[in-house]
Design a protein around this motif. Structure first.
Motif, PDB file in Angstrom:
ATOM      1  N   GLN A  93       0.818  -1.229   0.000  1.00 31.56           N
ATOM      2  CA  GLN A  93       0.000   0.000   0.000  1.00 31.56           C
ATOM      3  C   GLN A  93       0.842   1.265   0.000  1.00 31.56           C
ATOM      4  OE1 GLN A  93      -0.551  -2.666   1.744  1.00 31.56           O
ATOM      5  NE2 GLN A  93      -2.711  -3.191   1.681  1.00 31.56           N
ATOM      6  N   ALA A 124       2.056  14.489   9.839  1.00 33.25           N
ATOM      7  CA  ALA A 124       1.543  13.138   9.567  1.00 33.25           C
ATOM      8  C   ALA A 124       2.568  12.036   9.789  1.00 33.25           C
ATOM      9  CB  ALA A 124       1.027  13.079   8.128  1.00 33.25           C
ATOM     10  N   THR A 147      -2.877  -1.448  18.476  1.00 30.62           N
ATOM     11  CA  THR A 147      -2.312  -2.076  19.673  1.00 30.62           C
ATOM     12  C   THR A 147      -0.866  -1.649  19.874  1.00 30.62           C
ATOM     13  OG1 THR A 147      -3.696  -3.938  19.139  1.00 30.62           O
ATOM     14  CG2 THR A 147      -2.000  -4.326  20.791  1.00 30.62           C
ATOM     15  N   PHE A 151       3.270   3.030  14.580  1.00 29.30           N
ATOM     16  CA  PHE A 151       2.656   3.522  13.345  1.00 29.30           C
ATOM     17  C   PHE A 151       2.631   5.045  13.283  1.00 29.30           C
ATOM     18  CE2 PHE A 151       0.481  -0.389  14.800  1.00 29.30           C
ATOM     19  CZ  PHE A 151       1.101  -1.253  13.915  1.00 29.30           C
ATOM     20  N   GLY A 155      -0.350   7.374   8.274  1.00 26.43           N
ATOM     21  CA  GLY A 155      -0.672   6.013   7.840  1.00 26.43           C
ATOM     22  C   GLY A 155      -1.915   5.509   8.538  1.00 26.43           C
ATOM     23  N   GLY A 207      -3.948   6.836   0.901  1.00 28.29           N
ATOM     24  CA  GLY A 207      -3.063   7.685   0.100  1.00 28.29           C
ATOM     25  C   GLY A 207      -3.517   7.854  -1.335  1.00 28.29           C
ATOM     26  N   VAL A 336       6.105  -3.174  17.968  1.00 33.53           N
ATOM     27  CA  VAL A 336       5.921  -4.307  17.038  1.00 33.53           C
ATOM     28  C   VAL A 336       7.148  -5.225  17.018  1.00 33.53           C
ATOM     29  CG1 VAL A 336       4.264  -3.275  15.433  1.00 33.53           C
ATOM     30  CG2 VAL A 336       6.682  -2.948  15.067  1.00 33.53           C
ATOM     31  N   ARG A 385     -11.875  -8.191  18.450  1.00 38.43           N
ATOM     32  CA  ARG A 385     -12.110  -6.847  19.004  1.00 38.43           C
ATOM     33  C   ARG A 385     -13.514  -6.410  18.618  1.00 38.43           C
ATOM     34  NH1 ARG A 385      -6.422  -4.649  17.438  1.00 38.43           N
ATOM     35  NH2 ARG A 385      -5.196  -6.348  18.296  1.00 38.43           N
ATOM     36  N   TYR A 440     -10.348  -6.229   5.930  1.00 39.07           N
ATOM     37  CA  TYR A 440      -9.509  -5.048   6.127  1.00 39.07           C
ATOM     38  C   TYR A 440      -8.554  -4.875   4.948  1.00 39.07           C
ATOM     39  CZ  TYR A 440      -7.788  -1.675   9.658  1.00 39.07           C
ATOM     40  OH  TYR A 440      -7.494  -0.551  10.387  1.00 39.07           O
ATOM     41  N   ASN A 477      -0.780   3.079  -5.558  1.00 41.28           N
ATOM     42  CA  ASN A 477      -0.045   2.060  -4.793  1.00 41.28           C
ATOM     43  C   ASN A 477      -0.624   0.706  -5.167  1.00 41.28           C
ATOM     44  OD1 ASN A 477      -2.323   1.526  -3.033  1.00 41.28           O
ATOM     45  ND2 ASN A 477      -1.829   3.481  -2.023  1.00 41.28           N
TER      46      ASN A 477
HETATM   47  C1  LIG Z   1       2.285  -5.850  13.811  1.00 38.46           C
HETATM   48  C2  LIG Z   1       1.155  -5.069  13.266  1.00 38.46           C
HETATM   49  C3  LIG Z   1       0.081  -4.778  14.066  1.00 38.46           C
HETATM   50  C4  LIG Z   1      -0.987  -4.057  13.563  1.00 38.46           C
HETATM   51  N1  LIG Z   1      -2.007  -3.765  14.389  1.00 38.46           N
HETATM   52  C5  LIG Z   1      -3.039  -3.062  13.938  1.00 38.46           C
HETATM   53  C6  LIG Z   1      -4.109  -2.717  14.805  1.00 38.46           C
HETATM   54  O1  LIG Z   1      -4.093  -3.028  15.974  1.00 38.46           O
HETATM   55  N2  LIG Z   1      -5.136  -2.014  14.287  1.00 38.46           N
HETATM   56  C7  LIG Z   1      -5.172  -1.627  12.983  1.00 38.46           C
HETATM   57  O2  LIG Z   1      -6.131  -1.000  12.598  1.00 38.46           O
HETATM   58  N3  LIG Z   1      -4.172  -1.943  12.150  1.00 38.46           N
HETATM   59  C8  LIG Z   1      -3.123  -2.642  12.588  1.00 38.46           C
HETATM   60  N4  LIG Z   1      -2.098  -2.935  11.733  1.00 38.46           N
HETATM   61  C9  LIG Z   1      -2.274  -2.621  10.294  1.00 38.46           C
HETATM   62  C10 LIG Z   1      -1.784  -1.375   9.607  1.00 38.46           C
HETATM   63  O3  LIG Z   1      -0.644  -1.667   8.826  1.00 38.46           O
HETATM   64  C11 LIG Z   1      -1.557  -0.153  10.375  1.00 38.46           C
HETATM   65  O4  LIG Z   1      -2.669   0.144  11.137  1.00 38.46           O
HETATM   66  C12 LIG Z   1      -1.196   1.116   9.553  1.00 38.46           C
HETATM   67  O5  LIG Z   1      -1.096   0.941   8.206  1.00 38.46           O
HETATM   68  C13 LIG Z   1       0.100   1.448   9.995  1.00 38.46           C
HETATM   69  O6  LIG Z   1       0.457   2.749   9.755  1.00 38.46           O
HETATM   70  P1  LIG Z   1       1.778   3.043   8.973  1.00 38.46           P
HETATM   71  O7  LIG Z   1       2.287   4.346   9.430  1.00 38.46           O
HETATM   72  O8  LIG Z   1       2.688   1.900   9.043  1.00 38.46           O
HETATM   73  O9  LIG Z   1       1.151   3.161   7.517  1.00 38.46           O
HETATM   74  P2  LIG Z   1       1.767   2.729   6.134  1.00 38.46           P
HETATM   75  O10 LIG Z   1       1.733   1.266   6.059  1.00 38.46           O
HETATM   76  O11 LIG Z   1       3.060   3.396   5.901  1.00 38.46           O
HETATM   77  O12 LIG Z   1       0.691   3.339   5.153  1.00 38.46           O
HETATM   78  C14 LIG Z   1      -0.615   2.877   5.138  1.00 38.46           C
HETATM   79  C15 LIG Z   1      -1.381   3.616   4.026  1.00 38.46           C
HETATM   80  O13 LIG Z   1      -1.453   4.973   4.368  1.00 38.46           O
HETATM   81  C16 LIG Z   1      -0.923   5.792   3.325  1.00 38.46           C
HETATM   82  N5  LIG Z   1      -0.265   6.931   3.960  1.00 38.46           N
HETATM   83  C17 LIG Z   1       0.732   6.899   4.860  1.00 38.46           C
HETATM   84  N6  LIG Z   1       1.038   8.144   5.242  1.00 38.46           N
HETATM   85  C18 LIG Z   1       0.230   8.965   4.538  1.00 38.46           C
HETATM   86  C19 LIG Z   1       0.072  10.372   4.467  1.00 38.46           C
HETATM   87  N7  LIG Z   1       0.804  11.191   5.215  1.00 38.46           N
HETATM   88  N8  LIG Z   1      -0.845  10.868   3.610  1.00 38.46           N
HETATM   89  C20 LIG Z   1      -1.611  10.063   2.860  1.00 38.46           C
HETATM   90  N9  LIG Z   1      -1.503   8.732   2.882  1.00 38.46           N
HETATM   91  C21 LIG Z   1      -0.595   8.195   3.712  1.00 38.46           C
HETATM   92  C22 LIG Z   1       0.006   4.904   2.577  1.00 38.46           C
HETATM   93  O14 LIG Z   1       0.139   5.328   1.224  1.00 38.46           O
HETATM   94  C23 LIG Z   1      -0.692   3.560   2.690  1.00 38.46           C
HETATM   95  O15 LIG Z   1      -1.638   3.420   1.673  1.00 38.46           O
HETATM   96  C24 LIG Z   1      -1.004  -3.629  12.212  1.00 38.46           C
HETATM   97  C25 LIG Z   1       0.089  -3.932  11.405  1.00 38.46           C
HETATM   98  C26 LIG Z   1       1.174  -4.626  11.923  1.00 38.46           C
HETATM   99  C27 LIG Z   1       2.313  -4.922  11.056  1.00 38.46           C
END
Ligand SMILES: Cc1cc2nc3c(=O)[nH]c(=O)nc-3n(C[C@H](O)[C@H](O)[C@H](O)COP(=O)(O)OP(=O)(O)OC[C@H]3O[C@@H](n4cnc5c(N)ncnc54)[C@H](O)[C@@H]3O)c2cc1C
Length: 824
Positions: A93, A124, A147, A151, A155, A207, A336, A385, A440, A477
């Motif tokens: 993504q 952000a 959790t 993050f 995102g 995004g 994580v 949940r 999801y 993406n």
């Molecule tokens: C171990 C683990 C646990 C998780 N637990 C949860 C949970 O408890 N609950 C839940 O809901 N999810 C969970 N997730 C899923 C999910 O990946 C995250 O919630 C979220 O994507 C993480 O944020 P990130 O900053 O890593 O986003 P990224 O993975 O970097 O981006 C996610 C999306 O957001 C977009 N994006 C990022 N920044 C911006 C910006 N500034 N402007 C516009 N678009 C943007 C990206 O293009 C992408 O499409 C988990 C993932 C992992 C690996």
């Protein structure tokens, strides 16, 4: 009996000679195998997400620290743009092939904190942990988050995440406002009241509409919480939740873990507000904690038989002992890293999540259990949940009150395992849709576009908004490349299981998956024979690198074995054949090498380095043989007529009689023994291995009749539906030529979904050493320099068959690479 024994005894010298030859061959093979260099490739610049499953070639990466840099990049960059936050999403993504990635992690300042109003405004790229460190001294806490605290806010907003909070749900419920840079470079504010349609699209918009620059969020009080847990049959859980948790105003966090492989028992864990003193003094989880033990426990649970039992009866009772009191912020600041395995090279841990309307809880459990059991999914945990509805965001995953089932599982990383995960994921999505639920989107995009549209019924409004705000489809993406109708117009959707099954019922349609790789060592002999023929045409035979050729055969075999051993059922008949031909090929080269570098050299020396007619004949035969074995088994080559020629064609007494007679003797021995061995091997090989079928069937998507002219003898076998057609072509070269031709001049939306029924395909090509493959959806498993030319390498590529044509399209544009074989 006595006669047999006598014969056996008489053959003792021959047996000993054969034994010695085998030993020599084994020693030489092992020696050169160990000497053979193998090149591995890292493609330039490639990004990946945490699973390691989604390497994506990018045009470049920028990490802005100011709004101006973001605006400037969006305004001026002409190609696609992808946005990366913490990159914890698991399905590409944050990237698109050839895109400029805006890495937001350095755009992470805290802009304003209003402790009275309990709000915070952050850039952000800020992570939750950073926010927690800033607000904890004010006894404030993030209201809704995941959790873990790694993050980024951008995102999380773009995913519209949720956590374990009781009486909450998607993050949108805590967003006051945000600002976003749109595709034309303008920056707009959005909230429930200002530009509400942009707000509804950007939150949960992955995004696709623009770059979120800053966000204002509601905060909550940091309170003390006491943990309790209760193990119960899964059938009791929905009632338990409604009666004990749902309306408990003191409950802060709640989740319930279902134990695999039974999926009958659940451990419900609730943290409730308390005034008792803390028993865990940390305000936040220490940032430098080591998670080695966690890794070991996860490994044990996923690898050992009875891992689920172990967790239920040993690990959880230990981990959850007592009723500790801790700070809310501590329980929201997990790292994580506690889940991160030592390596994600061969196996990786992945998440999925399904949303089930609360009233359908009991219907979902058996459906989920059946899919996991049928496909023997290595599930480590399913966490339940609860979320209240979100009627704001266009891509809302909870239009009604739902239970979320977070599935944590382990999978292998090879292409075939990924395809298998795709199959069971689509089944689970089908099941959840049948209950009116959803799934999801931050995880692997295995669902079909139809499933996506059913799960997200307002996606058409989202895409209409995207057309308006981003008419050039700048923000892309892997997610939007999979589901955006604009992109889909040039990509056929995945074929249904029923149609794949129909194709597979065709006799001769599907060959064993592992053969894709196992054919490589066999083909190595073809390449090597051609190389030998080419070499003899201009060099004396003593200069051929016999040892290197032996080493490369066994190295190719080792690589093929390595690529298949964990993934496919072993095809023992093929392995036997590879050992038979490998041993005879190595024995022959070892003897030849020995001879040519001793007596052969004397012969070369006697002719003063000049060629005799016998040398020319040997080169001609070697080249003809190389061409012959391209599409016929070697043992069908007619050696005897060539042996006849050795004695009848060149004059008996030529210019260099010593060399001529030395060659005549050598070639007589070579062709004579090969003719005899070919007779034997015909019996042995045919006993172990069926003759190769002459044609290959390919499953094309969006095939047009006009394409029938591409290569002669191509046949349209069956139309499965309006987009899927089975076509057959001659095996080996004709199939390769067909695919290359289609890559060069076929329509861009044409795809081949399966070759010989296989969802994974391999191909080889030669290129100058140092050449870097342009990025693509597959990977280079290995490369080896040609034995006669260390400046040229043969690369072995692996790809999902569906991605073959798009990748070949990019590769054929690069004149440095010559694709010489597609493994059909
Ligand atoms: C171990 C683990 C646990 C998780 N637990 C949860 C949970 O408890 N609950 C839940 O809901 N999810 C969970 N997730 C899923 C999910 O990946 C995250 O919630 C979220 O994507 C993480 O944020 P990130 O900053 O890593 O986003 P990224 O993975 O970097 O981006 C996610 C999306 O957001 C977009 N994006 C990022 N920044 C911006 C910006 N500034 N402007 C516009 N678009 C943007 C990206 O293009 C992408 O499409 C988990 C993932 C992992 C690996």
């Amino acid at each position: 009996m006595a006669f047999h024994r006598r014969v056996w005894r008489r053959l003792r010298p021959l047996r000993r000679a054969l034994g010695a030859l085998l030993l020599l061959t084994a020693a030489v093979s092992l020696w050169y195998f160990l000497q053979t260099p193998v090149l591995r490739f890292n493609r330039p610049p490639v990004t990946n997400d945490i699973t390691g499953l989604n390497p994506m070639p990018l045009e470049g990466v920028i990490a802005p620290t100011t709004v101006e840099e973001i605006v400037d990049a969006v305004r001026t960059h002409e190609g696609p743009i992808a946005i990366g936050g913490g990159r914890y999403s698991m399905g590409g993504q944050t990237a698109a092939p050839g895109a400029l990635q805006i890495d937001m992690r350095r755009f992470n300042r805290i802009l304003a904190l209003d402790t009275a109003a309990r709000t915070i405004t952050v850039q952000a790229g800020a992570r939750w942990r950073q926010i927690q460190e800033a607000i904890d001294p004010h006894d404030l806490s993030v209201k809704i988050m995941q959790t873990y605290a790694n993050f980024t806010v951008g995102g999380s907003v773009s995913v519209n995440v949720h956590g374990r909070y009781v009486g909450q749900g998607p993050l949108v419920r805590s967003i006051r406002s945000l600002r976003v840079v749109l595709a034309d470079g303008t920056m707009v504010e959005a909230s429930l009241t200002v530009n509400p349609e942009i707000f509804a699209g950007v939150v949960g918009g992955y995004g696709g509409l623009g770059v979120i620059t800053d966000v204002t969020l509601d905060l909550a009080r940091n309170v003390r919480v006491k943990r309790r847990h209760e193990v119960m049959p899964i059938a009791d859980y929905a009632r338990y939740f409604t009666e004990k948790v749902r309306y408990d105003s003191l409950a802060v966090f709640h989740n319930a873990d279902i134990y695999p492989d039974g999926y009958n028992t659940v451990n419900a864990i609730t943290y409730t507000r308390t005034d008792e003193p803390v028993t865990v003094p940390d305000r936040l989880v220490p940032a430098d904690r080591s998670y080695r033990l966690n890794r070991f426990v996860f490994w044990t649970m996923s690898e050992l038989p009875g891992g689920g039992w172990l967790r239920q009866h040993v690990v959880d009772p230990l981990v959850l002992r007592g009723e500790p009191v801790s700070w809310r912020n501590r329980e929201a600041s997990y790292d994580v890293a506690e889940l991160e395995p030592g390596s994600r090279d061969d196996e990786t841990y992945v998440l999925q999540e399904y949303f089930v309307p609360v009233e359908r809880f009991d219907d979902w459990i058996p459906k989920m259990r059946r899919v996991f059991r049928t496909h023997r999914v290595n599930v480590i945990n399913v966490s339940i949940r609860h979320a209240l509805p979100d009627s704001v965001s266009l891509l809302s995953w909870a239009p009604n009150e739902v239970f979320a089932f977070v599935v944590y599982y382990k999978q292998e990383t090879d292409v075939a395992s990924r395809a298998k995960v795709g199959t069971w994921t689509r089944e689970l999505v089908e099941q959840v849709l049948s209950l009116g639920g959803s799934y999801y989107l931050p995880y692997q995009p295995h669902a079909t576009p139809m499933q996506f549209a059913a799960a997200y019924p307002r996606s058409d409004e989202f895409f209409a908004l995207k057309r308006r705000l981003d008419p050039g489809n700048k923000f892309r993406n892997a997610l939007w490349n999979t589901y955006d109708p604009l992109v889909l117009a040039s990509e056929p959707p995945e074929l249904s299981g029923a149609l794949i099954a129909r194709a597979e019922l065709r006799p001769g349609y599907r060959r064993p998956d592992s053969d894709t790789f196992l054919q490589h060592p066999e083909w190595y002999i073809v390449y090597s024979s051609e190389e030998y023929g080419r070499h003899l045409a201009s060099h004396p035979p003593s200069t051929f690198p016999y040892g290197a050729a032996i080493g490369q055969y066994w190295r190719s075999y080792y690589e093929a074995w390595n690529a298949t051993r964990h993934t496919y059922p072993p095809n023992w008949a093929y392995h036997v054949m590879l050992w038979v031909i490998g041993t005879s090929y190595s024995g022959e080269l070892a003897l030849k090498g020995l001879y040519e570098n001793t007596l052969g050299r004397l012969g070369e020396w006697s002719a003063d380095g000049e060629r005799t007619p016998e040398d020319d004949l040997a080169a001609e035969v070697a080249q003809e043989y190389g061409r012959f074995i391209h599409d016929r088994p070697w043992y069908e080559y007619r050696f005897l007529p060539r042996l006849w020629e050795v004695w009848t064609d060149p004059p008996l007494w030529g210019e260099h009689p010593a060399r001529s007679w030395e060659r005549k003797g050598f070639l007589t021995l070579e062709y004579g023994s090969k003719a005899a061995y070919a007779g034997l091997i015909t019996l042995a090989t045919r006993a172990a291995y069926d003759p190769q079928p002459p044609r290959t069937e390919l499953l094309f998507r969006r095939w047009r009749d006009s394409l029938g002219q591409v290569i002669p003898e191509l046949e349209v076998e069956e139309r499965l539906d309006s987009t899927a057609t089975v076509v057959s072509a001659g095996r080996f070269d004709p199939t390769r030529d067909l695919l290359l031709q289609l890559a060069r001049s076929g329509p861009p939306d044409l795809r081949v979904d399966a070759i010989a029924g296989r969802p994974v395909t391999a191909f080889t090509g030669v290129a100058p050493r140092g050449w870097l493959p342009p990025g693509g959806p597959g990977r280079v498993l290995h490369a080896m320099p040609l034995p006669t030319d260390s400046g040229t390498v043969r690369l072995f590529f692996e790809t999902r068959t569906r991605d073959l044509l798009p990748w070949l399209r990019r590769l054929v544009r690069d004149t440095a690479l010559t694709v010489d074989h597609v493994y059909d």
